[in-house]
Write an enzyme that holds these catalytic residues in place. Structure first.
Site, PDB file in Angstrom:
ATOM      1  N   TYR A  64       0.826  -1.210   0.000  1.00  0.00           N
ATOM      2  CA  TYR A  64       0.000   0.000   0.000  1.00  0.00           C
ATOM      3  C   TYR A  64       0.861   1.261   0.000  1.00  0.00           C
ATOM      4  O   TYR A  64       1.920   1.317   0.620  1.00  0.00           O
ATOM      5  CB  TYR A  64      -0.907   0.058   1.240  1.00  0.00           C
ATOM      6  CG  TYR A  64      -2.010  -0.980   1.305  1.00  0.00           C
ATOM      7  CD1 TYR A  64      -2.403  -1.721   0.198  1.00  0.00           C
ATOM      8  CD2 TYR A  64      -2.691  -1.200   2.501  1.00  0.00           C
ATOM      9  CE1 TYR A  64      -3.422  -2.661   0.279  1.00  0.00           C
ATOM     10  CE2 TYR A  64      -3.713  -2.137   2.597  1.00  0.00           C
ATOM     11  CZ  TYR A  64      -4.071  -2.866   1.485  1.00  0.00           C
ATOM     12  OH  TYR A  64      -5.080  -3.788   1.588  1.00  0.00           O
ATOM     13  N   PHE A 219     -13.263  -3.247   1.842  1.00  0.00           N
ATOM     14  CA  PHE A 219     -14.207  -2.326   1.181  1.00  0.00           C
ATOM     15  C   PHE A 219     -15.568  -2.387   1.896  1.00  0.00           C
ATOM     16  O   PHE A 219     -16.623  -2.463   1.259  1.00  0.00           O
ATOM     17  CB  PHE A 219     -14.385  -2.666  -0.304  1.00  0.00           C
ATOM     18  CG  PHE A 219     -13.200  -2.435  -1.186  1.00  0.00           C
ATOM     19  CD1 PHE A 219     -12.171  -1.589  -0.803  1.00  0.00           C
ATOM     20  CD2 PHE A 219     -13.103  -3.040  -2.436  1.00  0.00           C
ATOM     21  CE1 PHE A 219     -11.068  -1.356  -1.635  1.00  0.00           C
ATOM     22  CE2 PHE A 219     -12.016  -2.825  -3.276  1.00  0.00           C
ATOM     23  CZ  PHE A 219     -10.998  -1.981  -2.868  1.00  0.00           C
ATOM     24  N   LEU A 221     -17.321  -0.224   3.349  1.00  0.00           N
ATOM     25  CA  LEU A 221     -18.211   0.916   3.072  1.00  0.00           C
ATOM     26  C   LEU A 221     -18.372   1.108   1.570  1.00  0.00           C
ATOM     27  O   LEU A 221     -18.866   2.131   1.121  1.00  0.00           O
ATOM     28  CB  LEU A 221     -17.643   2.196   3.713  1.00  0.00           C
ATOM     29  CG  LEU A 221     -17.252   2.097   5.198  1.00  0.00           C
ATOM     30  CD1 LEU A 221     -16.668   3.422   5.701  1.00  0.00           C
ATOM     31  CD2 LEU A 221     -18.459   1.690   6.041  1.00  0.00           C
ATOM     32  N   LEU A 225     -19.337   4.739  -0.510  1.00  0.00           N
ATOM     33  CA  LEU A 225     -20.699   4.835  -1.070  1.00  0.00           C
ATOM     34  C   LEU A 225     -21.758   4.593  -0.006  1.00  0.00           C
ATOM     35  O   LEU A 225     -22.832   5.194  -0.037  1.00  0.00           O
ATOM     36  CB  LEU A 225     -20.850   3.802  -2.198  1.00  0.00           C
ATOM     37  CG  LEU A 225     -22.108   3.927  -3.048  1.00  0.00           C
ATOM     38  CD1 LEU A 225     -22.028   5.164  -3.938  1.00  0.00           C
ATOM     39  CD2 LEU A 225     -22.282   2.688  -3.935  1.00  0.00           C
TER      40      LEU A 225
END
Ligand SMILES: NC(=O)c1ccc[n+]([C@@H]2O[C@H](COP(=O)([O-])OP(=O)(O)OC[C@H]3O[C@@H](n4cnc5c(N)ncnc54)[C@H](OP(=O)(O)O)[C@@H]3O)[C@@H](O)[C@H]2O)c1
Length: 330
Positions: A64, A219, A221, A225
């Site tokens: 990352y 992911f 959320l 979104l």
């Protein structure tokens, strides 16, 4: 098991002794170009808010950051002097990014893992990693070799526990059986899962439950979104969805999302609270590793840990709004 005398309740990771905050922090924003947390100052701001509000489970990966390794490097700097206040999880072996290690072997081989763990420890400026996760399964390495290398790291005190990510149901079963032969175990699974991505319910979550793993939805959320800040008309211009992942908004099921917003309004809760409440009601879920790009976001996410608990009837209504899709690939 849940311990609730902390600002954010702690949950046990599967059948292990590891306790993590039920709301965690996904750290793939650290070092991400265009975010506040691209810099060390921005990273410190988000981590200060996380630790102060009880979000102490931090999930990152070696790859990352704008440059591979940058998230770990920023976290290592930001956590100086307070490493023991957090539970640190990282990952190794993603095929999509070259970490530049001069090593032979595939990305979950003994040789690769020995190199990767030393590099992560160096960047994180720590002597130990609490949870070391195989990022993506690797068809070139027998899982028995990976497990043996991970067991060696536990014995050497470099990692405390290990888990996996992006495994299918059969791979989770193979990993568990193979580890059990050695008296070892993966303690956790991390897979894509949210109200809008429920495919893990077919094979992955039943395997997670059967083998006593803790589950970390990534992911959770749906990149933001499901926080309530987007509408059919648009969303905040500075958000990652609007800047880099516009398709998430363009392809969203707006009829269902508008009914979901109405469901939240009827109950006087925010969509953020409903999204966390639903995730935290899932069996085997250990921590919602939501990303955050500001201190306010992480504080709101911490508060959402205890904001709303859905009833069985409310869960059924949510199932009607966001059913498991017919397409097995979804
Ligand atoms: N294992 C894997 O293969 C894998 C793959 C991907 C991700 N992950 C893990 O999952 C973590 C989470 O992924 P993610 O951050 O991409 O997606 P996410 O958690 O679904 O969405 C996080 C984004 O939502 C917005 N947000 C968060 N809290 C908010 C709040 N309270 N109010 C308004 N907006 C809010 C922020 O974006 P904006 O401010 O830009 O809107 C934030 O970056 C990662 O950090 C990583 O640890 C793992």
């Amino acid at each position: 098991m849940t311990i609730s005398d902390t600002p954010v309740p702690l949950r046990r990771v599967g059948a292990s002794g590891l306790l993590v905050s039920a709301v965690g922090l996904g750290c793939n924003n650290f070092g991400r170009p265009g975010t506040k947390s691209e810099t060390l100052a921005g990273t410190i701001e988000v981590l200060d808010a996380a630790i102060d509000s009880g979000v102490t489970f931090l999930d990152t990966a070696d790859m990352y950051g704008g440059e591979p390794g940058q998230s770990e490097t920023l976290m290592g700097d930001a956590l100086q002097g307070r490493r023991d206040r957090v539970v640190l999880a990282t990952k190794f072996g993603h095929p999509g990014r070259d970490m530049g290690y001069a090593t032979v072997g595939a990305k979950t081989s003994r040789s690769y893992i020995r190199t990767a763990v030393e590099a992560s420890l160096r960047r994180l400026k720590t002597d130990w990693i609490d949870l070391y996760q195989l990022h993506v399964p690797d068809a070139d390495t027998p899982i028995a070799e990976t497990i043996s290398a991970l067991d060696d790291l536990v014995a050497a005190g470099k990692i405390r526990y290990y888990g996996h990510s992006n495994m299918s149901g059969w791979q989770i079963a193979e990993a568990d059986f193979t580890a059990a032969d050695r008296g070892s175990r993966f303690i956790s699974a991390q897979n894509h899962y949210s109200l809008l991505a429920r495919g893990a319910e077919r094979e992955v979550l039943p395997a997670v439950q059967r083998f006593g793993l803790g589950f970390f939805p990534y992911f959770p959320l749906q990149n933001g979104l499901l926080t309530g800040k987007f509408t059919r008309e648009g969303g905040p211009e500075g958000s990652r969805i609007m800047m880099q992942r516009r398709h998430v908004w363009q392809n969203a099921p707006w009829d269902a999302l508008e009914r979901y917003q109405a469901f939240c309004d009827e109950r006087g809760i925010t969509m953020l609270a409903a999204t966390f409440g639903w995730l935290l009601s899932r069996p085997s879920l250990s921590s919602v590793i939501a990303g955050a790009t500001s201190a306010d976001q992480v504080r709101s996410n911490a508060a959402a840990a205890a904001a709303w608990t859905p009833s069985a009837a409310e869960l059924a209504t949510i199932d009607e709004l966001f059913p498991l899709p017919d397409d097995p690939a979804a």
